[in-house]
Design a protein around this motif. Structure first.
Motif, mmCIF file in Angstrom:
data_model
loop_
_atom_site.group_PDB
_atom_site.id
_atom_site.type_symbol
_atom_site.label_atom_id
_atom_site.label_comp_id
_atom_site.label_asym_id
_atom_site.label_seq_id
_atom_site.Cartn_x
_atom_site.Cartn_y
_atom_site.Cartn_z
ATOM 1 N N ALA A 65 0.949 -1.217 0.104
ATOM 2 C CA ALA A 65 0.028 -0.149 0.047
ATOM 3 C C ALA A 65 0.916 1.248 0.094
ATOM 4 O O ALA A 65 0.505 2.561 -0.637
ATOM 5 C CB ALA A 65 -0.865 0.186 1.201
ATOM 6 N N TYR A 66 1.946 1.117 0.852
ATOM 7 C CA TYR A 66 2.742 2.467 1.061
ATOM 8 C C TYR A 66 3.405 2.461 -0.471
ATOM 9 O O TYR A 66 3.560 3.784 -0.953
ATOM 10 C CB TYR A 66 3.817 2.096 1.832
ATOM 11 C CG TYR A 66 4.673 3.327 2.112
ATOM 12 C CD1 TYR A 66 4.230 4.646 2.328
ATOM 13 C CD2 TYR A 66 6.213 3.195 1.915
ATOM 14 C CE1 TYR A 66 5.200 5.607 2.709
ATOM 15 C CE2 TYR A 66 7.051 4.403 2.134
ATOM 16 C CZ TYR A 66 6.364 5.376 2.443
ATOM 17 O OH TYR A 66 7.411 6.412 2.784
ATOM 18 N N GLY A 67 3.951 1.468 -1.264
ATOM 19 C CA GLY A 67 4.376 1.657 -2.819
ATOM 20 C C GLY A 67 3.498 2.313 -3.769
ATOM 21 O O GLY A 67 3.859 2.947 -4.479
ATOM 22 N N VAL A 68 2.168 2.103 -3.494
ATOM 23 C CA VAL A 68 1.115 2.430 -4.159
ATOM 24 C C VAL A 68 0.861 4.145 -3.880
ATOM 25 O O VAL A 68 0.826 4.811 -4.765
ATOM 26 C CB VAL A 68 -0.076 1.677 -4.052
ATOM 27 C CG1 VAL A 68 -1.369 2.488 -4.790
ATOM 28 C CG2 VAL A 68 -0.056 0.336 -4.602
ATOM 29 N N PHE A 69 0.636 4.228 -2.617
ATOM 30 C CA PHE A 69 0.183 5.610 -2.149
ATOM 31 C C PHE A 69 1.266 6.449 -1.970
ATOM 32 O O PHE A 69 1.073 7.789 -1.938
ATOM 33 C CB PHE A 69 -0.921 5.643 -0.960
ATOM 34 C CG PHE A 69 -2.222 5.149 -1.407
ATOM 35 C CD1 PHE A 69 -2.951 5.678 -2.010
ATOM 36 C CD2 PHE A 69 -2.301 3.388 -0.994
ATOM 37 C CE1 PHE A 69 -4.308 4.880 -2.531
ATOM 38 C CE2 PHE A 69 -3.602 2.805 -1.516
ATOM 39 C CZ PHE A 69 -4.480 3.406 -2.172
#
Length: 155
Positions: free
Chosen positions: A103-107
């Motif tokens: 999720a951190y990679g996406v957001f």
């Protein structure tokens, strides 16, 4: 840069260090291969991750309990005694950190990552992605959703 594997740390300063660099450490751990993750699970994740999750995702112990299948008292005791988590709790924590890392990679920002993880999602039957990670099947659905987002699907 060497990847940090989540092993128990005897010094109390480790918890503060982990909380301070939570997002970076989560991203690094998300990059571990399956063999490295399995070795970390078998050794037992550091209990300092419990405090880091609560602090950085602003979770109450009651919100973390179902994700790890650990009671609030057990989490407090393991953190206080700096005892490594057992195999089951370590595997559940690995599952959470993998999803958090994705999720951190996406957001790309802690605040937007946290908001997405905690907000009810229509494709997850109005359950938050974080709470959907209580099971491996649910976590798999969240990972597929994140993969779709990476490829341009709407959040």
């Amino acid at each position: 840069m060497a990847l940090a594997i989540p092993v128990p740390a005897p010094e109390a300063a480790h918890a503060a260090d982990l909380a301070q660099s939570f997002w970076q450490r989560a991203a690094e751990l998300g990059a571990l291969d399956e063999q490295q993750r399995l070795a970390a699970i078998e050794r037992g994740w550091s209990s300092s991750w419990l405090a880091a999750l609560r602090q950085n995702l602003h979770l109450k112990p009651v919100e973390l309990e179902p994700l790890l299948a650990l009671s609030e008292a057990t989490m407090a005791r393991r953190t206080r005694e700096q005892v490594a988590l057992d195999l089951v709790a370590s595997e559940r924590l690995d599952r959470l950190v993998e999803v958090i890392s994705m999720a951190y990679g996406v957001f790309e920002q802690p605040a937007s990552t946290e908001a997405w993880l905690k907000a009810p999602h229509p494709l997850l039957h109005q359950i938050s992605p974080l709470q959907h990670c209580r099971t491996s099947i649910g976590a798999g659905q969240v990972r597929r959703l994140l993969q779709a987002l990476e490829q341009g699907a709407p959040a």
